[in-house]
Design an enzyme around this catalytic site. Sequence first.
Site, PDB file in Angstrom:
ATOM      1  N   ALA A 158       7.417  -0.689   5.143  1.00  0.00           N
ATOM      2  CA  ALA A 158       7.960   0.632   5.459  1.00  0.00           C
ATOM      3  C   ALA A 158       8.287   1.363   4.168  1.00  0.00           C
ATOM      4  O   ALA A 158       8.877   0.780   3.262  1.00  0.00           O
ATOM      5  CB  ALA A 158       9.229   0.476   6.296  1.00  0.00           C
ATOM      6  N   LYS A 159       7.907   2.630   4.105  1.00  0.00           N
ATOM      7  CA  LYS A 159       8.320   3.439   2.947  1.00  0.00           C
ATOM      8  C   LYS A 159       9.697   4.021   3.268  1.00  0.00           C
ATOM      9  O   LYS A 159       9.825   5.184   3.673  1.00  0.00           O
ATOM     10  CB  LYS A 159       7.295   4.555   2.690  1.00  0.00           C
ATOM     11  CG  LYS A 159       6.164   4.133   1.767  1.00  0.00           C
ATOM     12  CD  LYS A 159       5.200   5.266   1.466  1.00  0.00           C
ATOM     13  CE  LYS A 159       5.671   6.210   0.396  1.00  0.00           C
ATOM     14  NZ  LYS A 159       5.679   5.649  -0.953  1.00  0.00           N
ATOM     15  N   GLY A 160      10.710   3.171   3.122  1.00  0.00           N
ATOM     16  CA  GLY A 160      12.089   3.592   3.381  1.00  0.00           C
ATOM     17  C   GLY A 160      12.670   4.194   2.114  1.00  0.00           C
ATOM     18  O   GLY A 160      12.449   3.661   1.024  1.00  0.00           O
TER      19      GLY A 160
END
Length: 306
Positions: A158-160
């Site tokens: 995830a590109k959190g």
Amino acid sequence: MPIESVEKIWMDGELVDWADAQVHVLTHALHYGSGVFEGIRAYPTDEGPAIFRLREHVKRLFDSARIYLIDIPYTPEQIFDAIVDTVRVNGVESCYIRPLVYLGYGEMGLNPLPCPVNVSIAVWPWGSYLGDEGLRHGVRMKVSSWKRHDPNILPPAAKGTGMYMNSSLAKVEAIKAGYDEAIMLSPQGFVSECTGENIFVVRDGRIITPPVTAGALEGITQDSVHRIADDLGVPYEVENLLRSDLYTADEAFVTGTAAEVVPIRSVDDRELGEPGPITRKIQETYFAAVHGRDDRYREWLTHVRA
Ligand code: PMP
């Protein structure tokens, strides 16, 4: 380099003036890094600006949100169209595109579930992230003392937004030590990726990149390199790499939407030298693809004026 402003930013369904794209200081994401985002680029082509691999970026944005149980109040098609509109209304030929989904104002504390979900899409002209000199002659890398996330601490898939504090620690360490960029190892000690790029080595004519299980994001540029390598007949393998594999590589390079395809010149002062032939060929084919100069990759482009 300061951000170069354009006219409009898409915020929650409306195109607002650049200067009015503001949030409250009690926005949840400012406090806890509770957001997910994408980095996308549009390039000039003979048929006007085209967005590179937009469908895949929108899919990854929704996958990132799903991992964090963030319910995006739009469909992927709506976000896809909003990104195209934002590029179009700003009249830019070439730009970086930053869609952001973030938990907004209204609740505080670590249970994010009651928070409102906001979405913004900004675009601006942005040159090569690691510099033109780096693109041509390669960048100097340092293996960071900061480790990449363990997948059970923060999911690399995830590109959190919050997880990029880890990237910043490594980036600052590398820059302060006089290098261009950091290479991060997994908690198990395998090569993972860079602060915002995937990494590759070339050995005996084969391209090798670390697996997602070493903590790397599944890069869309990485996937483009895979396809390009197949088309060029260069074997492509996904394997764990040790730090010493970087030192003894025939060639090495990094990829990312912002960075593009950038040769590595040295790792921890072990010189790899000027970019090698495979790196050059991959880089050249990638730039032909994004600029619509190679028909094999036309399906990757979304033309903004179509
Ligand atoms: N790794 C990380 C940590 C990144 O932030 C990025 C940039 N999104 C990449 C790799 C490269 O991914 P992509 O090629 O999809 O931009």
